[in-house]
Design a protein around this motif. Structure first.
Motif, mmCIF file in Angstrom:
data_model
loop_
_atom_site.group_PDB
_atom_site.id
_atom_site.type_symbol
_atom_site.label_atom_id
_atom_site.label_comp_id
_atom_site.label_asym_id
_atom_site.label_seq_id
_atom_site.Cartn_x
_atom_site.Cartn_y
_atom_site.Cartn_z
ATOM 1 N N TYR A 1 57.093 35.811 16.680
ATOM 2 C CA TYR A 1 58.399 36.012 16.040
ATOM 3 C C TYR A 1 58.772 37.499 16.053
ATOM 4 C CZ TYR A 1 57.850 31.268 14.182
ATOM 5 O OH TYR A 1 57.680 29.921 14.058
ATOM 6 N N ALA A 2 57.806 38.345 15.729
ATOM 7 C CA ALA A 2 58.064 39.787 15.722
ATOM 8 C C ALA A 2 58.461 40.255 17.118
ATOM 9 C CB ALA A 2 56.819 40.532 15.236
ATOM 10 N N PHE B 1 52.763 18.861 13.836
ATOM 11 C CA PHE B 1 54.178 19.189 13.966
ATOM 12 C C PHE B 1 54.372 20.703 13.902
ATOM 13 C CE2 PHE B 1 53.575 14.984 12.430
ATOM 14 C CZ PHE B 1 54.507 14.231 13.128
ATOM 15 N N THR B 2 55.094 21.211 14.895
ATOM 16 C CA THR B 2 55.286 22.656 14.996
ATOM 17 C C THR B 2 56.420 23.127 14.094
ATOM 18 O OG1 THR B 2 56.769 22.405 16.893
ATOM 19 C CG2 THR B 2 54.419 22.708 17.356
ATOM 20 N N ASN B 3 56.570 24.443 14.027
ATOM 21 C CA ASN B 3 57.549 25.076 13.154
ATOM 22 C C ASN B 3 58.801 25.463 13.923
ATOM 23 O OD1 ASN B 3 57.983 25.655 10.502
ATOM 24 N ND2 ASN B 3 56.729 27.490 10.435
ATOM 25 N N PHE B 4 58.758 26.610 14.617
ATOM 26 C CA PHE B 4 59.902 27.127 15.365
ATOM 27 C C PHE B 4 59.454 27.592 16.741
ATOM 28 C CE2 PHE B 4 60.872 28.423 10.900
ATOM 29 C CZ PHE B 4 62.025 27.673 10.711
ATOM 30 N N GLU B 5 60.407 27.620 17.667
ATOM 31 C CA GLU B 5 60.221 28.329 18.926
ATOM 32 C C GLU B 5 60.614 29.793 18.702
ATOM 33 O OE1 GLU B 5 59.118 27.230 21.887
ATOM 34 O OE2 GLU B 5 58.688 25.260 21.031
ATOM 35 N N PRO B 6 60.071 30.728 19.512
ATOM 36 C CA PRO B 6 60.449 32.142 19.346
ATOM 37 C C PRO B 6 61.950 32.387 19.470
ATOM 38 C CG PRO B 6 58.547 31.929 20.796
ATOM 39 C CD PRO B 6 59.036 30.541 20.539
#
Length: 329
Positions: free
Chosen positions: A182-183, A144-149
């Protein structure tokens, strides 16, 4: 007479042949071992996630001490420590491993290419080399993934909503443990909201203090804390620094706000662990990770801490409060 005795003998022989199979069928299945490798610290937040995971498995029929055993290792934000812990879980013959975070999932991948592994909170599993694709993971890992950019836009919009006068945004992360997309997303999105981005890339707590002190020398700034093992492990220090320097701050998860942070927008963390339990259950029942697609989060939550807002002299807009899933007072 001889034929009758021979027939009885053959019947008895056939019955006897079924005894081992019947005995085996009546024996309980062996206790399965679930290795749990957490990249965070063994604290109240970590234990809350484990409790949800275990409860979800229990609902699916996996009872600790009866048919399942859990083996825990906590690397406390240290990706180097994750590798020997992954080997320990293999040496203890884990049937399946739950891996929390990208560095931990990578450590497991580098340690075994056969033991089934379910990961949670991995932001970009394809780029990290954890899976071949989201639809068809291949290999022995899925999860399971976290976030999209694109979540960066939401974070920046939120900080502008609660602190409309800011002109600068420091985004805090550890380049050794944080997904760098993310950066890059923050650097792209910030100018569109008239914000000047400041990369607060740090490797330890002392460096973090120096970066924050450098940032606050100029006025009208705010802080964005990126999802990262480092920021999760050092959350109390980060929240204290934000309060000390009166920085409005946006965080990626609820537990930051529950600990005194201003506001957060992110996935419903505990739901991810419930979902992970469903994949562990399916693997223990014979399915292969390669056939289970990687899933994206479906539940997000906006949390606001009014006590922290008051201490910062901020008035949270009614539009933000109306959208909030939880307001801490």
């Amino acid at each position: 007479m001889f034929n009758m005795k021979r027939r009885k003998f053959m019947i008895l022989l056939g019955v006897a042949a079924t005894w081992p199979r019947a005995a085996r069928a009546q024996q309980p299945d062996r206790v399965r071992r679930v290795g749990v490798l957490m990249g965070i610290s063994d604290d109240a937040e970590g234990q809350a996630r484990i409790a949800v995971f275990r409860q979800a498995l229990q609902t699916l029929g996996w009872i600790e001490g009866r048919n399942v055993q859990f083996i825990y290792r906590w690397s406390a934000g240290d990706p180097v420590q994750a590798r020997p812990f992954a080997k320990e879980l293999l040496d203890l013959r884990s049937d399946v491993i739950l891996a929390n975070s990208t560095p931990v999932a990578v450590a497991v991948r580098d340690t075994t290419r056969t033991t089934p592994t379910v990961f949670v909170q991995v932001s970009d599993p394809v780029t990290a080399g954890v899976v071949q694709s989201l639809a068809r993971p291949g290999g022995n890992l899925t999860g399971f993934t976290n976030f999209e950019p694109s979540i960066a836009n939401k974070w920046l919009e939120l900080v502008k909503a609660v602190a409309p006068n800011i002109r600068r945004i420091a985004y805090l992360f550890n380049p050794n443990t944080a997904p760098l997309f993310y950066a890059r997303a923050v650097e792209t999105a910030a100018p569109l909201l008239s914000l000047k981005p400041f990369a607060a890339a740090v490797h330890n707590a002392a460096e973090m203090e120096r970066k924050i002190e450098q940032f606050v020398r100029a006025p009208d700034g705010a802080l964005l804390v990126l999802p990262d093992l480092f920021t999760a492990t050092n959350r109390q220090s980060i929240i204290a620094l934000a309060a000390q320097h009166r920085l409005p701050a946006v965080y990626p998860f609820r537990y930051f706000v529950a600990s005194g942070g201003l506001t957060s927008y992110g996935i419903e963390m505990l739901e991810t662990y419930r979902q992970a339990a469903s994949y562990v259950d399916r693997i223990l029942k014979g399915e292969k990770p390669a056939d289970l697609p990687v899933q994206a989060p479906t539940k997000y939550e906006l949390i606001v801490n009014l006590k922290t807002a008051k201490a910062l002299g901020l008035e949270i807009p009614p539009t933000v409060l109306a959208r909030s899933d939880e307001v801490i007072e």
